[in-house]
Design an enzyme around this catalytic site. Structure first.
Site, short mmCIF file in Angstrom:
data_model
loop_
_atom_site.label_atom_id
_atom_site.label_comp_id
_atom_site.label_asym_id
_atom_site.label_seq_id
_atom_site.Cartn_x
_atom_site.Cartn_y
_atom_site.Cartn_z
N GLU A 96 45.53 -28.88 -37.59
CA GLU A 96 45.60 -28.27 -35.92
C GLU A 96 45.39 -29.20 -34.94
O GLU A 96 44.93 -30.09 -35.19
CB GLU A 96 44.99 -27.56 -36.21
CG GLU A 96 45.49 -26.28 -36.69
CD GLU A 96 43.78 -24.85 -36.72
OE1 GLU A 96 43.78 -24.54 -35.44
OE2 GLU A 96 43.91 -23.90 -37.57
N CYS A 109 43.47 -33.00 -28.53
CA CYS A 109 42.62 -32.66 -29.30
C CYS A 109 42.91 -32.67 -30.58
O CYS A 109 43.76 -31.66 -30.78
CB CYS A 109 41.34 -30.93 -28.98
SG CYS A 109 40.19 -31.12 -29.62
N CYS A 116 37.12 -30.18 -43.60
CA CYS A 116 35.60 -30.27 -42.97
C CYS A 116 34.19 -29.51 -43.89
O CYS A 116 34.78 -28.65 -44.43
CB CYS A 116 35.15 -29.78 -41.68
SG CYS A 116 34.06 -30.69 -41.15
N CYS A 120 29.31 -26.04 -40.47
CA CYS A 120 28.37 -25.01 -39.98
C CYS A 120 29.33 -23.65 -40.30
O CYS A 120 30.48 -23.58 -39.94
CB CYS A 120 29.26 -25.98 -38.16
SG CYS A 120 28.36 -27.32 -38.39
N CYS A 123 31.99 -22.12 -37.56
CA CYS A 123 33.13 -22.42 -37.36
C CYS A 123 34.34 -22.24 -38.55
O CYS A 123 33.81 -21.99 -39.72
CB CYS A 123 32.66 -24.35 -37.70
SG CYS A 123 34.11 -25.08 -37.97
N CYS A 338 39.75 -24.84 -33.08
CA CYS A 338 40.36 -25.20 -34.49
C CYS A 338 40.05 -23.95 -35.18
O CYS A 338 38.74 -24.15 -35.55
CB CYS A 338 40.68 -26.72 -34.60
SG CYS A 338 41.47 -27.74 -33.60
N1 SAH Z 1 32.59 -31.81 -36.26
C1 SAH Z 1 32.27 -32.34 -34.89
C2 SAH Z 1 33.86 -32.42 -34.14
C3 SAH Z 1 34.97 -31.43 -34.24
S1 SAH Z 1 34.63 -29.79 -33.81
C4 SAH Z 1 31.23 -31.93 -34.63
O1 SAH Z 1 30.57 -31.07 -34.77
O2 SAH Z 1 31.02 -31.86 -33.23
C5 SAH Z 1 34.56 -29.89 -32.62
C6 SAH Z 1 34.00 -28.53 -31.60
O3 SAH Z 1 34.15 -27.52 -31.39
C7 SAH Z 1 32.43 -29.04 -31.69
O4 SAH Z 1 31.39 -28.76 -30.87
C8 SAH Z 1 31.87 -27.63 -32.28
O5 SAH Z 1 30.48 -27.54 -33.18
C9 SAH Z 1 32.83 -26.49 -31.86
N2 SAH Z 1 32.89 -25.13 -32.71
C10 SAH Z 1 33.47 -25.65 -33.66
N3 SAH Z 1 33.73 -23.60 -34.32
C11 SAH Z 1 33.44 -22.78 -32.99
C12 SAH Z 1 33.10 -22.01 -32.56
N4 SAH Z 1 33.49 -20.86 -33.23
N5 SAH Z 1 33.27 -21.51 -30.98
C13 SAH Z 1 32.96 -22.84 -30.47
N6 SAH Z 1 32.88 -23.86 -30.59
C14 SAH Z 1 33.10 -24.15 -31.28
#
Ligand code: SAH
Length: 345
Positions: A96, A109, A116, A120, A123, A338
């Site tokens: 995406e 973006c 991944c 987390c 996510c 994403c």
């Molecule tokens: N892996 C990298 C980049 C991808 S995530 C990182 O962790 O920074 C990009 C951003 O989106 C990160 O700050 C992540 O924590 C955030 N993110 C992921 N899922 C999310 C969600 N459900 N709501 C808001 N932000 C989210």
């Protein structure tokens, strides 16, 4: 570094070396032509390279692959001009990307991996793990395809905040940045490229050695290990203090401000106490904080903080002298964060 026949991942010098045998004395000229077709003019096939003879194009086709993104699905926001793309790669995998329009221009973006592996808990990209790394060409193609799909707009900023952990695909990400900032390609300013990481500390130290000019963003999301361990398993390997120490080193070495991302989740990390603890931890670091109301994902039960709590949180940080913004939510009606499109395909 080897990309075999993946011609769009080669820089101009590598392309010249590749083409030397085939083109003899005019190899440098041919390499410049092909490089320009790929990286300035966004062509997706050898057949579009009309200043090469048919025979030449057929030879190139036998030897090289051009890695592209095909649009599988596109969602356009009715509220702003945000567009979210689900792309299909040459091998059938899906990723995406998002196009956003700001006052100063267009930002894309991009994803850096198929899925991944960081796990987390809030996510959507990580739920099925990481299938594979993206090549530099596949990262570039997301930008090129979006420019093409929008009447050849010029994208001026790229953020590596889509699916994947950029520092878990270190070499390819650095090569991507080399190519997207190349004067003979898109010529983006390094300052307009942002890498976002969940905090792979040894890689941050590796970055410091390279004296990077791009922007580094850290997904912090918690002021202490107790909360961060629950949200981000990577914290069990490199905890908050180790991460912040690396960040401090980074700002000292590069003289560049780091941005900390902090998703606000109701009752989990959004209390005034959390804000105060965060302010204490960030006190001596050259940084700013970006607060992001969590995007609610169907696979978990996290709830977005109320606007009141978000404003309180921001005020505590502001009062402590830390520049803090609340991220404007673009593309709210199309779930522009994403990981979700790929899962519901
Ligand atoms: N892996 C990298 C980049 C991808 S995530 C990182 O962790 O920074 C990009 C951003 O989106 C990160 O700050 C992540 O924590 C955030 N993110 C992921 N899922 C999310 C969600 N459900 N709501 C808001 N932000 C989210």
């Amino acid at each position: 570094m080897q990309y075999l026949n993946d011609i769009k991942s080669l820089n101009l010098e590598e392309l010249k070396v590749e083409l030397k045998a085939e083109f003899k004395d005019i190899f440098a000229f041919r390499a410049e032509q092909i490089y320009s077709w790929l990286h300035e003019q966004n062509v997706e096939s050898f057949d579009e390279m009309t200043n090469l003879s048919k025979e030449l194009r057929e030879n190139l086709k036998l030897k090289y692959e051009i890695r592209n993104c095909e649009i599988e699905q596109k969602l356009e926001s009715q509220l702003d001009e945000t567009k979210k793309y689900l792309f299909k790669l040459n091998d059938g995998e899906f990723i995406e990307s998002v196009l956003m329009k700001y006052k100063y221009g267009y930002t894309v973006c991009i994803s850096t991996q198929v899925g991944c592996s960081m796990k987390c808990t809030f996510c959507a990209s990580t739920i099925d793990g990481c299938k594979r790394n993206l090549t530099p060409s596949e990262m570039l193609s997301q930008v090129y395809k979006i420019e093409k799909d929008n009447e050849n707009i010029k994208v001026s900023r790229v953020v590596l905040m889509g699916m994947g952990e950029p520092l878990d695909n270190f070499d390819n990400v650095l090569k991507f940045i080399e190519l997207i900032t190349d004067k003979k390609g898109k010529n983006l300013s390094n300052r307009n490229v942002t890498i976002s990481t969940c905090g792979i500390v040894p890689k941050i130290y590796e970055l410091i050695k390279l004296n990077p000019q791009f922007t580094l963003s850290i997904s912090l999301h918690a002021p202490n290990d107790e909360i961060r361990n629950k949200l981000m398993p990577v914290n069990k390997k490199w905890n908050v203090d180790e991460l912040l120490k690396a960040c401090k080193e980074y700002t000292k070495a590069t003289n560049k401000r780091i941005s900390f991302e902090y998703v606000l989740i109701d009752t989990v990390n959004d209390d005034p106490e959390h804000a105060k603890e965060l302010a204490r931890k960030l006190k001596n670091i050259l940084c700013y904080v970006n607060l992001i109301p969590v995007n609610e994902v169907t696979e978990n039960n996290y709830i977005r903080s109320t606007d009141q709590k978000i404003q309180n949180f921001k005020k505590i940080l502001d009062d402590a002298g830390i520049t803090t913004t609340v991220r404007r939510t673009l593309g709210k009606d199309i779930e522009a964060s994403c990981g979700q499109l790929r899962r519901t395909r």
